[in-house]
Structure formats: C-alpha cells, structure tokens
Design an enzyme around this catalytic site. Structure first.
Site, PDB file in Angstrom:
ATOM      1  N   LYS A  57       2.330   9.982   8.251  1.00  0.00           N
ATOM      2  CA  LYS A  57       1.650   9.494   9.464  1.00  0.00           C
ATOM      3  C   LYS A  57       2.250  10.045  10.766  1.00  0.00           C
ATOM      4  O   LYS A  57       1.979  11.187  11.116  1.00  0.00           O
ATOM      5  CB  LYS A  57       1.595   7.959   9.439  1.00  0.00           C
ATOM      6  CG  LYS A  57       0.647   7.447   8.332  1.00  0.00           C
ATOM      7  CD  LYS A  57       0.140   6.042   8.561  1.00  0.00           C
ATOM      8  CE  LYS A  57      -1.032   5.726   7.655  1.00  0.00           C
ATOM      9  NZ  LYS A  57      -0.716   4.962   6.459  1.00  0.00           N
ATOM     10  N   ASP A  72       9.163   2.707   1.672  1.00  0.00           N
ATOM     11  CA  ASP A  72       7.969   3.433   2.089  1.00  0.00           C
ATOM     12  C   ASP A  72       7.833   3.246   3.599  1.00  0.00           C
ATOM     13  O   ASP A  72       7.385   2.196   4.063  1.00  0.00           O
ATOM     14  CB  ASP A  72       6.747   2.904   1.338  1.00  0.00           C
ATOM     15  CG  ASP A  72       5.452   3.601   1.776  1.00  0.00           C
ATOM     16  OD1 ASP A  72       5.464   4.282   2.828  1.00  0.00           O
ATOM     17  OD2 ASP A  72       4.441   3.443   1.079  1.00  0.00           O
ATOM     18  N   PHE A 118       0.854  -1.190   0.000  1.00  0.00           N
ATOM     19  CA  PHE A 118       0.000   0.000   0.000  1.00  0.00           C
ATOM     20  C   PHE A 118       0.886   1.234   0.000  1.00  0.00           C
ATOM     21  O   PHE A 118       1.763   1.376   0.850  1.00  0.00           O
ATOM     22  CB  PHE A 118      -0.917   0.023   1.224  1.00  0.00           C
ATOM     23  CG  PHE A 118      -1.873   1.184   1.197  1.00  0.00           C
ATOM     24  CD1 PHE A 118      -2.997   1.158   0.385  1.00  0.00           C
ATOM     25  CD2 PHE A 118      -1.628   2.323   1.951  1.00  0.00           C
ATOM     26  CE1 PHE A 118      -3.875   2.243   0.340  1.00  0.00           C
ATOM     27  CE2 PHE A 118      -2.496   3.419   1.907  1.00  0.00           C
ATOM     28  CZ  PHE A 118      -3.621   3.370   1.098  1.00  0.00           C
TER      29      PHE A 118
HETATM   30  C1  LIG Z   1      -0.936   5.242   5.049  1.00  0.00           C
HETATM   31  C2  LIG Z   1       0.112   4.824   4.082  1.00  0.00           C
HETATM   32  C3  LIG Z   1       0.317   5.528   2.886  1.00  0.00           C
HETATM   33  C4  LIG Z   1      -0.588   6.657   2.436  1.00  0.00           C
HETATM   34  O1  LIG Z   1      -0.530   7.752   3.279  1.00  0.00           O
HETATM   35  P1  LIG Z   1      -1.667   8.894   3.125  1.00  0.00           P
HETATM   36  O2  LIG Z   1      -1.234   9.927   4.120  1.00  0.00           O
HETATM   37  O3  LIG Z   1      -2.969   8.230   3.473  1.00  0.00           O
HETATM   38  O4  LIG Z   1      -1.637   9.376   1.741  1.00  0.00           O
HETATM   39  C5  LIG Z   1       1.373   5.144   2.088  1.00  0.00           C
HETATM   40  N1  LIG Z   1       2.171   4.121   2.415  1.00  0.00           N
HETATM   41  C6  LIG Z   1       1.999   3.420   3.561  1.00  0.00           C
HETATM   42  C7  LIG Z   1       2.945   2.314   3.883  1.00  0.00           C
HETATM   43  C8  LIG Z   1       0.966   3.742   4.417  1.00  0.00           C
HETATM   44  O5  LIG Z   1       0.774   3.028   5.532  1.00  0.00           O
END
Ligand SMILES: *Cc1c(COP(=O)(O)O)cnc(C)c1O
Length: 406
Positions: free
Chosen positions: A255, A226, A141
């Site tokens: 986050k 990421d 994700f």
């Molecule tokens: C939450 C998340 C995203 C997306 O972040 P947003 O602030 O919702 O755009 C991308 N990568 C990972 C691993 C995430 O947990």
C-alpha cells in the site's frame, strides 16, 4: 504527440469488466494533492487515499520526478539481474527497521504469500513437516490469493473456491487467552495486523502484541505482522510495530510503500532469510526499478521525525472534529485508530449503514471509505494540508447533517 482516445463511460464497466467490483458512479480522471476531479470536472476531496495507498496524495512532485526519471533510465530487467533502485530501497528499509533483509514483490497479498511460505519453510527446515500450522485472527485480511484468503479470517472471501490451504486456525483478535489455548509446538507462525484495517480499524491492545510475542518465543513460532495497511507512516510511526515496541520476525508492507505505484515488501532477519535460498521463491516483476525508485522517494519524504510528528498532529485534528460530529449528530459511538488510519464506529441506529454515509459524503464532494458495514474509515494522504482536512470535514459534516435529517 497525443493520440485521440475513444471516449469511455462508467456504463462501459458493466459491459467489459469482470463484475467483481462495484465502483462509484463517477470516474476520477485527474488528481493533485488531496483533490480529485472526475470526468465532468467535479472536484472531490480525497480522504480515501486509494485505500491507504496514496501516502503523498496525487501527483506529488517528488514521486512524479522519481517515476519519470526512472522511466527515462531503466524500467525492468527481471531478477536475473539486480538494479540500483532495489538495492537503495532495501538499504533504506533495513536501516529504518529491525530487518536485515528485504524481498520485493508487487502487492500486499504477494508480500504475505512470501511471509507465510517463509514461515513454513523455516519450520520445515528446523523442525520437520509437522510444524506447519499458522494461527491468524478472525476478521483479519491478508489479501486475495488462495493462501492469503485461507489465512484471512473471513469466510466470505475464502468459501466457495474449493479446498482451502490447510493447517490454518483462527482465534478472536485481541484475545490473548484464545491464542494461548490454540498455540502449540505445531505452530509455525502467528500472523497479526497491528491494526485490523479492512474489518473496522481495530487497534491491537499493547498487552496482546506483547503476549503474542512471548507465546511465539515459547513455542518456536514466528510472529508475522501484516503491516500492509499500517506501514510507512500510516500510524504516525514508520511501522506500527515501532509504536508498540513489539518486534516481529517477519513484516509485510505494501500500500503506502509505493504511494500508488504497485510494490510490496517482506522484511525479515538474516537468520530467517537464509531459508529462502536461490530458487525457493520468486516473482518476475518484484523489485522492478520503477516501483523501487518510487518507494525510495516515498520513504525519503515520510521517514523523518518531522513528517511522522506531523501525521500524529493531523490525527488529532481529524479525530477531535470527528468526535464532535459524531456526538452532535449521534452518528457514531467511537472514533478509533492511529495516525491517519481512523475509523468511526457507527452508533446503534446506524449499524450496517456505512455505505449510506459514503454515498452522502460523495454527494458533498468527499471520498471516504468503509471498513465493514459498521465503520466509516479515513485513510487520506499522509501529507494532506490542514486546510484540506478542515474543508473535507466541513463537507463530511454537511453529509452527516443531511443524512441524519432524512
Ligand atoms: C490491503 C491489504 C492486503 C492486501 O494487499 P493487496 O495489495 O490488495 O494484495 C493485505 N493485508 C492487509 C492488512 C491489507 O490492508
């Protein structure tokens, strides 16, 4: 002077909001530490942390002060001008990580968008347009923009919106042979979550990340981590790459970085950053003074050896008790994760029923998360009090007892 506001209710959501979410039946109105109160005054313990965002819980005095001080000083000037909090935040991140340069934006998806664009730009500049392919992992994700859902390995998020971004392939996570078979001289980047967060809290194997690093080096491809979910102390290290000892070329963070205020960051080296010359990329709000002031305060609290060690100790407190609960009630077969990103893998008879566990927890006054249908996820405040952990887990055990007795 306070202005009287019209009352609103959960039912309003179904009338005035785009129906892309299905929020819980109650509306949280106030939070303090790891406690939240809803409209009816009911108190809940928060093990969800706004999806691994509220790193210092709710209304942490250091964050309230940083935000209000900045709010009284300067909110926004755009990137036509720089600002002091952005420069301070960049300094802190550069000093604490492999990176030499920071780019700020407002979310995880935007941080990844910048990372993917940078990777393609670098390859384009150095090797030409052929080298543009990105390899990602299945079930990963990376956000919800069209580029990031195309890179994310979940068709449920990317299908049905017309043509996707091309030049992207997906390989099974933690499968080094599959990555080796897919990578080529056309690959510009490999993107990996050090722990797959949304799809089940699956930690990477040490050998997988080391092997991915080697393969990227052999093929002149960039390694992107990421760390939107794993970053800023979540795993008990400032960034998960430091736990693994495998250094990426580009790292994305969001986050927990803002502790609840929207901010994202892309971190990279001097040599790579130079490819995003003036005018190649940008955002109006990215690096605004409010977000950067708050993120500075988050880092000041989290990035100390004591705070990071405390997160690892809280992991033990959580996982020991969760393993006991899982065993006693036969609800889950495995407890996994690092720091305060913990997943309980539901046992065979409970597969697919994570939502039921969430509902049972809410009935006991506890907010938890799921990570896919088969995993219950815990991503609380990184400074949660031990007493709140214990009471929250008491509530969780009561929920599990009720659920498994039915
Ligand atoms: C939450 C998340 C995203 C997306 O972040 P947003 O602030 O919702 O755009 C991308 N990568 C990972 C691993 C995430 O947990």
């Amino acid at each position: 002077m306070s202005v009287e506001q019209a009352p609103v209710h959960r039912a309003d959501f179904d009338q005035v909001m785009v129906p892309n979410y299905a929020p819980a039946g109650f509306i949280p109105v106030r939070g303090e530490g790891s406690r939240v109160w809803d409209q009816s005054g009911r108190e809940l313990i928060d093990f969800a942390g706004g999806i691994a965002v509220n790193a210092l819980g709710h209304a942490h005095p250091a964050l309230v002060k940083a935000l209000t001080d900045q709010a009284n000083t300067l909110w926004h000037v755009s990137n036509v001008f720089t600002n002091e909090p952005a420069l301070r935040l960049a300094r802190k991140l550069v000093e604490a990580t492999f990176a030499d340069r920071a780019f700020f934006c407002n979310s995880g998806a935007e941080a990844n968008e910048a990372a993917f664009k940078l990777a393609r730009r670098v390859a384009h500049d150095r090797f030409g347009p052929e080298k543009h392919e990105i390899i990602a992992t299945l079930n990963s994700f990376h956000g919800r923009t069209l580029f990031t859902v195309s890179v994310g390995g979940q068709p449920k998020y990317s299908d049905g919106f017309g043509p996707k971004i091309t030049g992207i392939s997906h390989v099974p996570y933690n499968d080094l042979d599959a990555l080796k078979a897919q990578i080529s001289d056309k690959t510009c980047a490999v993107v990996i979550e050090p722990i797959q967060g949304e799809s089940g809290v699956v930690p990477a194997d040490q050998a997988y990340l080391e092997g991915a690093r080697d393969l990227c080096d052999q093929h002149d491809a960039l390694l992107i981590f990421d760390e939107v979910q794993t970053g800023v102390g979540r795993t008990g290290s400032l960034y998960a790459y430091q736990h693994y000892g495998v250094t990426p070329d580009i790292l994305t963070s969001a986050k927990s970085l803002g502790g609840g205020f929207p901010i994202g960051a892309m971190l990279t080296t001097e040599a790579l950053a130079s490819h995003l010359a003036v005018g190649t990329h940008g955002t109006t709000y990215g690096g605004n003074a409010l977000g950067c002031a708050v993120a500075c305060a988050v880092l000041d609290v989290i990035n100390t050896p004591q705070a990071l060690a405390a997160i690892r100790a809280k992991h033990e407190r959580f996982s020991t008790r969760l393993a006991q609960i899982g065993e006693h009630y036969g609800l889950f077969s495995q407890v996994r994760g690092l720091g305060l990103l913990i997943g309980c893998v539901l046992a065979e008879p409970w597969k697919g029923k994570a939502k039921q566990v969430l509902d049972a927890a809410e009935a006991e006054g506890l907010m938890v998360l799921q990570a896919g249908p088969d995993v219950v996820r815990f991503a609380p405040s990184l400074v949660i009090e031990d007493a709140d952990i214990d009471e929250g887990l008491d509530r969780f055990e009561r929920a599990v007892a009720t659920l498994t007795q039915r």
